[in-house]
Motif scaffolding. Structure first.
Motif, PDB file in Angstrom:
ATOM      1  N   LEU A  32       0.839  -1.195   0.000  1.00 26.40           N
ATOM      2  CA  LEU A  32       0.000   0.000   0.000  1.00 26.40           C
ATOM      3  C   LEU A  32       0.874   1.245   0.000  1.00 26.40           C
ATOM      4  O   LEU A  32       1.750   1.404   0.842  1.00 26.40           O
ATOM      5  CB  LEU A  32      -0.919  -0.015   1.220  1.00 26.40           C
ATOM      6  N   ASP A  33       0.573   2.089  -0.959  1.00 24.47           N
ATOM      7  CA  ASP A  33       1.386   3.276  -1.175  1.00 24.47           C
ATOM      8  C   ASP A  33       0.476   4.502  -1.120  1.00 24.47           C
ATOM      9  O   ASP A  33      -0.604   4.492  -1.708  1.00 24.47           O
ATOM     10  CB  ASP A  33       2.037   3.129  -2.566  1.00 24.47           C
ATOM     11  N   GLY A  34       0.890   5.535  -0.418  1.00 27.20           N
ATOM     12  CA  GLY A  34       0.068   6.741  -0.322  1.00 27.20           C
ATOM     13  C   GLY A  34       0.334   7.460   0.987  1.00 27.20           C
ATOM     14  O   GLY A  34       0.778   6.857   1.964  1.00 27.20           O
ATOM     15  N   ASP A  35       0.020   8.751   0.992  1.00 31.70           N
ATOM     16  CA  ASP A  35       0.328   9.609   2.136  1.00 31.70           C
ATOM     17  C   ASP A  35      -0.459   9.227   3.389  1.00 31.70           C
ATOM     18  O   ASP A  35      -1.443   8.494   3.325  1.00 31.70           O
ATOM     19  CB  ASP A  35       0.007  11.071   1.787  1.00 31.70           C
ATOM     20  N   LEU A  36      -0.037   9.806   4.488  1.00 32.05           N
ATOM     21  CA  LEU A  36      -0.719   9.637   5.771  1.00 32.05           C
ATOM     22  C   LEU A  36      -2.183  10.073   5.639  1.00 32.05           C
ATOM     23  O   LEU A  36      -2.462  11.139   5.093  1.00 32.05           O
ATOM     24  CB  LEU A  36       0.006  10.508   6.806  1.00 32.05           C
ATOM     25  N   GLY A  37      -3.079   9.238   6.109  1.00 33.21           N
ATOM     26  CA  GLY A  37      -4.492   9.598   6.126  1.00 33.21           C
ATOM     27  C   GLY A  37      -5.215   9.429   4.800  1.00 33.21           C
ATOM     28  O   GLY A  37      -6.347   9.877   4.636  1.00 33.21           O
ATOM     29  N   VAL A  38      -4.590   8.745   3.863  1.00 37.02           N
ATOM     30  CA  VAL A  38      -5.201   8.624   2.534  1.00 37.02           C
ATOM     31  C   VAL A  38      -6.189   7.447   2.481  1.00 37.02           C
ATOM     32  O   VAL A  38      -7.104   7.437   1.656  1.00 37.02           O
ATOM     33  CB  VAL A  38      -4.087   8.517   1.456  1.00 37.02           C
ATOM     34  N   GLY A  39      -5.988   6.453   3.356  1.00 38.84           N
ATOM     35  CA  GLY A  39      -6.930   5.332   3.383  1.00 38.84           C
ATOM     36  C   GLY A  39      -6.307   3.943   3.327  1.00 38.84           C
ATOM     37  O   GLY A  39      -7.005   2.957   3.059  1.00 38.84           O
ATOM     38  N   LYS A  40      -5.026   3.830   3.636  1.00 32.96           N
ATOM     39  CA  LYS A  40      -4.361   2.521   3.593  1.00 32.96           C
ATOM     40  C   LYS A  40      -4.956   1.571   4.647  1.00 32.96           C
ATOM     41  O   LYS A  40      -5.157   0.394   4.379  1.00 32.96           O
ATOM     42  CB  LYS A  40      -2.843   2.676   3.816  1.00 32.96           C
ATOM     43  N   THR A  41      -5.235   2.120   5.814  1.00 33.98           N
ATOM     44  CA  THR A  41      -5.796   1.266   6.860  1.00 33.98           C
ATOM     45  C   THR A  41      -7.253   0.920   6.553  1.00 33.98           C
ATOM     46  O   THR A  41      -7.687  -0.214   6.758  1.00 33.98           O
ATOM     47  CB  THR A  41      -5.638   1.934   8.246  1.00 33.98           C
ATOM     48  N   VAL A  42      -7.993   1.871   6.014  1.00 35.77           N
ATOM     49  CA  VAL A  42      -9.373   1.581   5.591  1.00 35.77           C
ATOM     50  C   VAL A  42      -9.365   0.447   4.568  1.00 35.77           C
ATOM     51  O   VAL A  42     -10.158  -0.501   4.642  1.00 35.77           O
ATOM     52  CB  VAL A  42     -10.050   2.844   4.995  1.00 35.77           C
ATOM     53  N   PHE A  43      -8.452   0.511   3.623  1.00 35.38           N
ATOM     54  CA  PHE A  43      -8.313  -0.534   2.610  1.00 35.38           C
ATOM     55  C   PHE A  43      -8.011  -1.875   3.292  1.00 35.38           C
ATOM     56  O   PHE A  43      -8.625  -2.901   2.980  1.00 35.38           O
ATOM     57  CB  PHE A  43      -7.188  -0.161   1.634  1.00 35.38           C
ATOM     58  N   THR A  44      -7.097  -1.857   4.239  1.00 36.11           N
ATOM     59  CA  THR A  44      -6.715  -3.080   4.957  1.00 36.11           C
ATOM     60  C   THR A  44      -7.913  -3.667   5.699  1.00 36.11           C
ATOM     61  O   THR A  44      -8.118  -4.884   5.716  1.00 36.11           O
ATOM     62  CB  THR A  44      -5.573  -2.774   5.942  1.00 36.11           C
ATOM     63  N   TYR A  81       5.902   2.296   8.668  1.00 33.44           N
ATOM     64  CA  TYR A  81       6.132   3.753   8.716  1.00 33.44           C
ATOM     65  C   TYR A  81       7.288   4.133   9.639  1.00 33.44           C
ATOM     66  O   TYR A  81       8.083   5.005   9.324  1.00 33.44           O
ATOM     67  CB  TYR A  81       4.841   4.438   9.180  1.00 33.44           C
ATOM     68  N   ARG A  82       7.369   3.460  10.781  1.00 30.90           N
ATOM     69  CA  ARG A  82       8.383   3.835  11.777  1.00 30.90           C
ATOM     70  C   ARG A  82       9.642   2.976  11.734  1.00 30.90           C
ATOM     71  O   ARG A  82      10.450   3.014  12.664  1.00 30.90           O
ATOM     72  CB  ARG A  82       7.765   3.773  13.184  1.00 30.90           C
ATOM     73  N   VAL A 103      -1.645 -14.183   3.485  1.00 26.47           N
ATOM     74  CA  VAL A 103      -1.477 -13.021   2.614  1.00 26.47           C
ATOM     75  C   VAL A 103      -0.901 -11.868   3.433  1.00 26.47           C
ATOM     76  O   VAL A 103      -1.135 -11.765   4.634  1.00 26.47           O
ATOM     77  CB  VAL A 103      -2.805 -12.572   1.958  1.00 26.47           C
ATOM     78  N   CYS A 104      -0.147 -11.018   2.770  1.00 27.51           N
ATOM     79  CA  CYS A 104       0.487  -9.889   3.444  1.00 27.51           C
ATOM     80  C   CYS A 104      -0.047  -8.577   2.887  1.00 27.51           C
ATOM     81  O   CYS A 104      -0.244  -8.438   1.685  1.00 27.51           O
ATOM     82  CB  CYS A 104       1.995  -9.907   3.218  1.00 27.51           C
ATOM     83  N   LEU A 105      -0.243  -7.632   3.786  1.00 28.91           N
ATOM     84  CA  LEU A 105      -0.594  -6.275   3.405  1.00 28.91           C
ATOM     85  C   LEU A 105       0.432  -5.360   4.057  1.00 28.91           C
ATOM     86  O   LEU A 105       0.661  -5.457   5.259  1.00 28.91           O
ATOM     87  CB  LEU A 105      -1.976  -5.946   3.946  1.00 28.91           C
ATOM     88  N   VAL A 106       1.057  -4.519   3.294  1.00 28.52           N
ATOM     89  CA  VAL A 106       2.158  -3.711   3.826  1.00 28.52           C
ATOM     90  C   VAL A 106       1.874  -2.219   3.624  1.00 28.52           C
ATOM     91  O   VAL A 106       1.925  -1.714   2.495  1.00 28.52           O
ATOM     92  CB  VAL A 106       3.498  -4.063   3.138  1.00 28.52           C
ATOM     93  N   GLU A 107       1.554  -1.520   4.716  1.00 30.34           N
ATOM     94  CA  GLU A 107       1.402  -0.070   4.633  1.00 30.34           C
ATOM     95  C   GLU A 107       2.796   0.567   4.610  1.00 30.34           C
ATOM     96  O   GLU A 107       3.680   0.139   5.320  1.00 30.34           O
ATOM     97  CB  GLU A 107       0.604   0.467   5.836  1.00 30.34           C
ATOM     98  N   TRP A 108       2.980   1.563   3.780  1.00 33.47           N
ATOM     99  CA  TRP A 108       4.259   2.262   3.610  1.00 33.47           C
ATOM    100  C   TRP A 108       5.341   1.344   3.013  1.00 33.47           C
ATOM    101  O   TRP A 108       6.531   1.451   3.369  1.00 33.47           O
ATOM    102  CB  TRP A 108       4.764   2.870   4.921  1.00 33.47           C
ATOM    103  N   ALA A 109       4.934   0.461   2.101  1.00 35.64           N
ATOM    104  CA  ALA A 109       5.870  -0.516   1.523  1.00 35.64           C
ATOM    105  C   ALA A 109       7.059   0.140   0.820  1.00 35.64           C
ATOM    106  O   ALA A 109       8.120  -0.473   0.702  1.00 35.64           O
ATOM    107  CB  ALA A 109       5.124  -1.426   0.551  1.00 35.64           C
ATOM    108  N   VAL A 110       6.914   1.379   0.380  1.00 34.85           N
ATOM    109  CA  VAL A 110       8.049   2.051  -0.291  1.00 34.85           C
ATOM    110  C   VAL A 110       9.282   2.125   0.606  1.00 34.85           C
ATOM    111  O   VAL A 110      10.402   2.156   0.105  1.00 34.85           O
ATOM    112  CB  VAL A 110       7.712   3.492  -0.785  1.00 34.85           C
ATOM    113  N   LYS A 124      -1.809   1.953  -5.061  1.00 36.41           N
ATOM    114  CA  LYS A 124      -1.488   3.346  -4.768  1.00 36.41           C
ATOM    115  C   LYS A 124      -2.790   4.116  -4.545  1.00 36.41           C
ATOM    116  O   LYS A 124      -3.688   4.069  -5.382  1.00 36.41           O
ATOM    117  CB  LYS A 124      -0.718   3.951  -5.941  1.00 36.41           C
ATOM    118  N   ILE A 125      -2.886   4.788  -3.411  1.00 37.72           N
ATOM    119  CA  ILE A 125      -4.096   5.559  -3.098  1.00 37.72           C
ATOM    120  C   ILE A 125      -3.730   7.043  -3.078  1.00 37.72           C
ATOM    121  O   ILE A 125      -2.787   7.442  -2.407  1.00 37.72           O
ATOM    122  CB  ILE A 125      -4.714   5.141  -1.741  1.00 37.72           C
ATOM    123  N   GLU A 126      -4.500   7.816  -3.834  1.00 37.80           N
ATOM    124  CA  GLU A 126      -4.207   9.254  -3.933  1.00 37.80           C
ATOM    125  C   GLU A 126      -5.469  10.084  -3.758  1.00 37.80           C
ATOM    126  O   GLU A 126      -6.538   9.700  -4.226  1.00 37.80           O
ATOM    127  CB  GLU A 126      -3.635   9.570  -5.323  1.00 37.80           C
TER     128      GLU A 126
END
Ligand code: ADP
Ligand code: MG
Length: 143
Positions: A32-44, A81-82, A103-110, A124-126
């Motif tokens: 999952l790629d995208g800025d803070l508060g964009v919806g990565k956790t909602v997606f998860t 993230y940290r 299955v794996c879900l990775v927030e801030w995978a970049v 990618k969520i924008e």
């Protein structure tokens, strides 16, 4: 392959991810790629619901990894993230998750790009504020 979706509420993002969770296959790694508060956790959360997980799913910010075993296969939810050093991924045993039985879900995978397998799916969520505060463009890229 690239698929582009647009959503206008958290529920729509949740439901899109839920459908993907229903179709998820063993060994899938979703980045999952995208800025803070964009919806990565909602997606998860939607994805987890699609796997049949009913317990609460939150960002595992302070633990990096949260494991949910309640669904039809394990979900390994990372939030890197940290992360300060890539060695921390070895310490938590990420390989057992990436190449394991779930299955794996990775927030801030970049932040850990060097260890992401090339077969991984990138989501990618924008935001696009011109289209409204709750508008999101969700671009899904598979090899
Ligand atoms: P992240 O994990 O990327 O930091 P969160 O998923 O925790 O972000 O938070 C996303 C926030 O944006 C939530 O408060 C959610 O209600 C809100 N939101 C508004 N519109 C949308 C949308 N279309 N999709 C996902 N979240 C949305
Ligand atoms: Mg998050």
């Amino acid at each position: 392959m690239i698929q582009i979706y647009e959503t206008d509420s958290p529920e729509e993002t949740f439901n899109l991810a839920k459908e993907l969770g229903e179709k998820a296959i063993l060994g899938e790694i979703i980045c999952l790629d995208g800025d803070l508060g964009v919806g990565k956790t909602v997606f998860t959360q939607g994805f987890a619901a699609g796997l049949g997980i009913t317990e609460p799913v939150t960002s595992p910010t302070f633990t990096i990894l949260e494991e949910h075993t309640e669904g039809r296969m394990p979900l390994y939810h990372f939030d890197v993230y940290r992360i300060a050093d890539i060695d921390e991924m070895d310490e938590i045993g990420y390989e057992d998750c990436f190449f394991g039985i779930g299955v794996c879900l990775v927030e801030w995978a970049v932040y850990i790009k060097e260890i992401i397998p090339k077969e991984a799916i990138w989501v990618k969520i924008e935001k696009d504020l011109k289209k409204g505060f709750d508008h999101r463009k969700i671009t899904i890229t598979k090899e």
